[in-house]
Design an enzyme around this catalytic site. Structure first.
Site, PDB file in Angstrom:
ATOM      1  N   LYS A   8       0.831  -1.224   0.000  1.00  0.00           N
ATOM      2  CA  LYS A   8       0.000   0.000   0.000  1.00  0.00           C
ATOM      3  C   LYS A   8       0.863   1.270   0.000  1.00  0.00           C
ATOM      4  O   LYS A   8       0.484   2.255  -0.628  1.00  0.00           O
ATOM      5  CB  LYS A   8      -1.065   0.006   1.103  1.00  0.00           C
ATOM      6  CG  LYS A   8      -0.587  -0.242   2.494  1.00  0.00           C
ATOM      7  CD  LYS A   8      -1.769  -0.397   3.438  1.00  0.00           C
ATOM      8  CE  LYS A   8      -1.401  -1.036   4.749  1.00  0.00           C
ATOM      9  NZ  LYS A   8      -0.322  -0.495   5.537  1.00  0.00           N
TER      10      LYS A   8
ATOM     11  N   ARG B 264      13.083  -0.787   8.088  1.00  0.00           N
ATOM     12  CA  ARG B 264      12.224  -0.317   9.177  1.00  0.00           C
ATOM     13  C   ARG B 264      12.507  -1.118  10.437  1.00  0.00           C
ATOM     14  O   ARG B 264      12.751  -2.322  10.367  1.00  0.00           O
ATOM     15  CB  ARG B 264      10.749  -0.506   8.767  1.00  0.00           C
ATOM     16  CG  ARG B 264      10.168   0.711   8.129  1.00  0.00           C
ATOM     17  CD  ARG B 264       8.806   0.471   7.577  1.00  0.00           C
ATOM     18  NE  ARG B 264       7.869  -0.154   8.520  1.00  0.00           N
ATOM     19  CZ  ARG B 264       6.557  -0.168   8.321  1.00  0.00           C
ATOM     20  NH1 ARG B 264       6.038   0.403   7.260  1.00  0.00           N
ATOM     21  NH2 ARG B 264       5.755  -0.764   9.177  1.00  0.00           N
TER      22      ARG B 264
ATOM     23  N   ARG C  78      -7.539   0.270  11.528  1.00  0.00           N
ATOM     24  CA  ARG C  78      -6.885  -1.014  11.796  1.00  0.00           C
ATOM     25  C   ARG C  78      -7.814  -1.935  12.608  1.00  0.00           C
ATOM     26  O   ARG C  78      -7.490  -3.080  12.845  1.00  0.00           O
ATOM     27  CB  ARG C  78      -5.630  -0.811  12.645  1.00  0.00           C
ATOM     28  CG  ARG C  78      -4.421  -0.290  11.916  1.00  0.00           C
ATOM     29  CD  ARG C  78      -3.778  -1.344  11.045  1.00  0.00           C
ATOM     30  NE  ARG C  78      -2.343  -1.500  11.129  1.00  0.00           N
ATOM     31  CZ  ARG C  78      -1.442  -0.745  10.496  1.00  0.00           C
ATOM     32  NH1 ARG C  78      -1.807   0.248   9.754  1.00  0.00           N
ATOM     33  NH2 ARG C  78      -0.158  -1.025  10.602  1.00  0.00           N
TER      34      ARG C  78
ATOM     35  N   ARG D 219      12.542  -5.401   2.547  1.00  0.00           N
ATOM     36  CA  ARG D 219      12.131  -4.026   2.234  1.00  0.00           C
ATOM     37  C   ARG D 219      13.182  -3.008   2.689  1.00  0.00           C
ATOM     38  O   ARG D 219      13.760  -3.117   3.767  1.00  0.00           O
ATOM     39  CB  ARG D 219      10.798  -3.763   2.962  1.00  0.00           C
ATOM     40  CG  ARG D 219      10.309  -2.363   2.908  1.00  0.00           C
ATOM     41  CD  ARG D 219       8.830  -2.258   3.097  1.00  0.00           C
ATOM     42  NE  ARG D 219       8.339  -2.643   4.421  1.00  0.00           N
ATOM     43  CZ  ARG D 219       7.044  -2.616   4.737  1.00  0.00           C
ATOM     44  NH1 ARG D 219       6.133  -2.262   3.851  1.00  0.00           N
ATOM     45  NH2 ARG D 219       6.659  -2.967   5.945  1.00  0.00           N
TER      46      ARG D 219
ATOM     47  N   ARG E 243       2.404  -8.375  13.787  1.00  0.00           N
ATOM     48  CA  ARG E 243       1.642  -7.412  12.968  1.00  0.00           C
ATOM     49  C   ARG E 243       0.659  -8.133  12.070  1.00  0.00           C
ATOM     50  O   ARG E 243      -0.487  -7.713  11.915  1.00  0.00           O
ATOM     51  CB  ARG E 243       2.605  -6.561  12.110  1.00  0.00           C
ATOM     52  CG  ARG E 243       3.285  -5.476  12.892  1.00  0.00           C
ATOM     53  CD  ARG E 243       4.604  -5.067  12.286  1.00  0.00           C
ATOM     54  NE  ARG E 243       4.473  -4.398  11.017  1.00  0.00           N
ATOM     55  CZ  ARG E 243       5.432  -4.396  10.073  1.00  0.00           C
ATOM     56  NH1 ARG E 243       6.556  -5.044  10.260  1.00  0.00           N
ATOM     57  NH2 ARG E 243       5.247  -3.754   8.958  1.00  0.00           N
TER      58      ARG E 243
HETATM   59  P1  AMP Z   1       2.418   0.751   9.001  1.00  0.00           P
HETATM   60  O1  AMP Z   1       3.428   1.771   8.579  1.00  0.00           O
HETATM   61  O2  AMP Z   1       1.034   1.030   8.476  1.00  0.00           O
HETATM   62  O3  AMP Z   1       2.869  -0.673   8.697  1.00  0.00           O
HETATM   63  O4  AMP Z   1       2.305   0.850  10.588  1.00  0.00           O
HETATM   64  C1  AMP Z   1       3.429   0.616  11.418  1.00  0.00           C
HETATM   65  C2  AMP Z   1       2.993   0.491  12.866  1.00  0.00           C
HETATM   66  O5  AMP Z   1       2.387   1.724  13.281  1.00  0.00           O
HETATM   67  C3  AMP Z   1       1.936  -0.573  13.148  1.00  0.00           C
HETATM   68  O6  AMP Z   1       2.498  -1.864  13.300  1.00  0.00           O
HETATM   69  C4  AMP Z   1       1.336  -0.031  14.455  1.00  0.00           C
HETATM   70  O7  AMP Z   1       2.211  -0.261  15.538  1.00  0.00           O
HETATM   71  C5  AMP Z   1       1.322   1.473  14.205  1.00  0.00           C
HETATM   72  N1  AMP Z   1       0.057   1.923  13.561  1.00  0.00           N
HETATM   73  C6  AMP Z   1      -0.094   2.418  12.304  1.00  0.00           C
HETATM   74  N2  AMP Z   1      -1.375   2.728  12.057  1.00  0.00           N
HETATM   75  C7  AMP Z   1      -2.057   2.418  13.190  1.00  0.00           C
HETATM   76  C8  AMP Z   1      -3.428   2.492  13.568  1.00  0.00           C
HETATM   77  N3  AMP Z   1      -4.368   2.938  12.714  1.00  0.00           N
HETATM   78  N4  AMP Z   1      -3.767   2.105  14.820  1.00  0.00           N
HETATM   79  C9  AMP Z   1      -2.832   1.666  15.696  1.00  0.00           C
HETATM   80  N5  AMP Z   1      -1.530   1.549  15.404  1.00  0.00           N
HETATM   81  C10 AMP Z   1      -1.130   1.920  14.162  1.00  0.00           C
END
Ligand code: AMP
Length: 217
Positions: free
Chosen positions: A14, A160, A86, A125, A171
């Site tokens: 995404k 990351r 989420r 990645r 996750r």
């Molecule tokens: P992402 O970059 O979308 O993979 O998000 C990385 C991390 O950020 C996730 O594993 C969560 O720890 C946190 N995170 C991102 N978006 C949310 C959300 N909407 N609610 C809670 N935690 C989030």
């Protein structure tokens, strides 16, 4: 053009597709993961957020929602929402926020991918810390031209902190446990489209088609 909500497991692409849509259609890209990564790590809150993210768990609905609300008020034009909702609580909260802000032209796009493929991608990645372009060191189509260097910025790429096997498993499980009610929520509102994740160009083309079909309705 519709605003887009991406619903997808970690490493489904995404972020990459959002960057391509942003370049071509001038979407604002709102990534809640990026908003959280930008919380000042020298504060207690920043340290706590970093710890939760590194473990692969979800940050509190309150904090993420607060950051999202601020960002939505700040932007001008169409947006892609990447990483929110989420869970079903966030889906309901988002509905209220969008109502409040009088935004109703929304399409939810579910990007489907197997756990094995997503894990493979997460573990290879690389991200540019400056322009946020996402690379994959084992995929010819997505590798940087020069090893470990961003094509755009010429600086060193990073991994990351949460792209390790242990964190990825948490996750992915968290995602699976929460996604079904979110999909049902958008399906019941007739807002849901689905694509399966392939190479970034193919996934991008499929999503582009969805957006353009919708524009012609
Ligand atoms: P992402 O970059 O979308 O993979 O998000 C990385 C991390 O950020 C996730 O594993 C969560 O720890 C946190 N995170 C991102 N978006 C949310 C959300 N909407 N609610 C809670 N935690 C989030």
């Amino acid at each position: 053009m519709k605003n887009i909500i991406f619903i997808a497991p970690p490493a489904a692409g995404k972020g990459t597709v959002s960057n391509l849509l942003k370049e071509k259609y001038k979407y604002n890209h709102i990534s809640t993961g990026d908003l959280l990564r930008n919380v000042n790590k020298n504060t207690d809150l920043g340290k706590r957020v970093q710890e939760i993210m590194e473990q692969g768990q979800l940050v509190s609905d309150e904090l993420v929602t607060e950051l999202l609300k601020e960002k939505l008020k700040e932007i001008d034009g169409n947006f892609i929402l990447d990483g929110y909702p989420r869970n079903i609580t966030q889906a309901n909260i988002l509905d209220e926020i969008l109502d409040e802000l009088n935004i109703n032209n929304i399409m939810a796009i579910y990007i489907n991918i197997s756990k094995e493929e997503a894990m493979k991608r997460a573990l290879s990645r690389l991200i540019c810390p400056k322009c946020k372009k996402i690379y994959n060191k084992f995929n010819d189509e997505a590798k940087p031209k020069k090893e470990n260097i961003c094509d755009n910025c010429g600086i060193e790429l990073k991994t990351r902190d949460d792209d390790n096997e242990e964190s990825f498993k948490v996750r992915f499980e968290t995602y699976i446990n929460n996604v079904k009610p979110i999909l049902d929520f958008y399906k019941s509102k007739n807002m849901l489209k689905e694509v399966s994740s392939q190479t970034s160009n193919i996934t991008f083309n499929m999503i582009e088609k969805l957006i353009n079909e919708d524009k012609n309705d």
